[in-house]
Design an enzyme around this catalytic site. Sequence first.
Site, PDB file in Angstrom:
ATOM      1  N   GLU A  25      -2.631  -0.768   4.572  1.00  0.00           N
ATOM      2  CA  GLU A  25      -2.218  -0.469   3.021  1.00  0.00           C
ATOM      3  C   GLU A  25      -3.277   0.410   2.414  1.00  0.00           C
ATOM      4  O   GLU A  25      -4.502   0.588   2.698  1.00  0.00           O
ATOM      5  CB  GLU A  25      -1.988  -1.868   2.046  1.00  0.00           C
ATOM      6  CG  GLU A  25      -3.338  -2.554   1.916  1.00  0.00           C
ATOM      7  CD  GLU A  25      -3.085  -3.516   0.867  1.00  0.00           C
ATOM      8  OE1 GLU A  25      -3.119  -3.067  -0.490  1.00  0.00           O
ATOM      9  OE2 GLU A  25      -3.047  -4.652   1.010  1.00  0.00           O
ATOM     10  N   ALA A 141       6.251  -8.957  -5.366  1.00  0.00           N
ATOM     11  CA  ALA A 141       7.329  -8.520  -4.453  1.00  0.00           C
ATOM     12  C   ALA A 141       7.042  -8.777  -3.173  1.00  0.00           C
ATOM     13  O   ALA A 141       7.909  -8.432  -2.249  1.00  0.00           O
ATOM     14  CB  ALA A 141       7.541  -7.126  -4.962  1.00  0.00           C
ATOM     15  N   LYS A 159      -4.088 -14.733  -1.672  1.00  0.00           N
ATOM     16  CA  LYS A 159      -5.253 -14.683  -2.452  1.00  0.00           C
ATOM     17  C   LYS A 159      -5.346 -16.273  -3.478  1.00  0.00           C
ATOM     18  O   LYS A 159      -4.433 -16.630  -3.758  1.00  0.00           O
ATOM     19  CB  LYS A 159      -5.018 -13.610  -3.438  1.00  0.00           C
ATOM     20  CG  LYS A 159      -5.067 -12.238  -2.711  1.00  0.00           C
ATOM     21  CD  LYS A 159      -4.813 -11.215  -3.710  1.00  0.00           C
ATOM     22  CE  LYS A 159      -4.819  -9.796  -3.063  1.00  0.00           C
ATOM     23  NZ  LYS A 159      -3.586  -9.409  -2.429  1.00  0.00           N
TER      24      LYS A 159
END
Length: 304
Positions: A25, A141, A159
């Site tokens: 990412e 999402a 996280k």
Amino acid sequence: MKSYLELHPEVEQALQEGRPVVALESTIISHGMPYPENVQTAREVEAIIREQGAVPATIGIMNGKIKIGLSDEELEAFGSSKDVMKVSRRDLPYVVSQQKNGATTVAATMIGAQLAGISVFVTGGLGGVHREGEVTMDISADLTELAQTSVAVVCAGAKSILDIGRTLEYLETQGVPVIGYRTDDFPAFYTRKSGYGVDCRLDSPEETAALLKAKWDLGLAGGLVIANPVPEADALDEQEMEANIERALSEAKQLGIKGKDVTPFLLGKMKEITQGRSLVTNIALVKHNALVGAQIAKEYARLK
């Protein structure tokens, strides 16, 4: 699709030849770490993947094109620019149609990876249900994307700033397998344990690749979470981090920080409170995930 996607020549050739490719990412570069550590980490992560015999494909949006694989100059641009949007599923049509620049989150990176034909994606930590999510309905999402997009996500769990119990319940409801890679305890990003279990434990790239193949061969669309704990030498203390997170969450609430601005704020506060130790841990876990993800991708390509 060619009008929307732009594959780096190295990535395109690897995919055509059936060689292993690992998606990465770009939000972790633009919004997850400070400059220049972000760019340096991105380069090192790509090098680790290459050392394992796979091809890295960092995904981001530049001038409305979803780029599958970035050049060194483009990595630098994502890391140093201040006007790069944070892009999830809902933002993709706007950023692409208006020819803007955007860093892809877990959800958007999964979409780009699937469009390009990449099955394994490496990130830092998964998004999830935020604390007090039952009140705010603040749910990443990333979770709904995992339910519908057939990409395996190698991460250091969710996280620590999230409600991990509710995150795992949500994934169970969506039918997303949560695999503990050499662990029985679901990791919590900065720490190796969260106190919650995983759906199953697998201890090798071969076993993990076999599970990916079986899932998709059976027509079970959607992704998987491959939870890979941060190396023990780099992990932070669980009780200390929980106290730090509560402090940062309280400050975020006082400042009225909400939605997609919460995670960057909290990660920044963690770095400040821990005097930089959380950033060291963040970098270490991303590199470890890259190592494991490349090994899994290599084995999955062999099975296919």
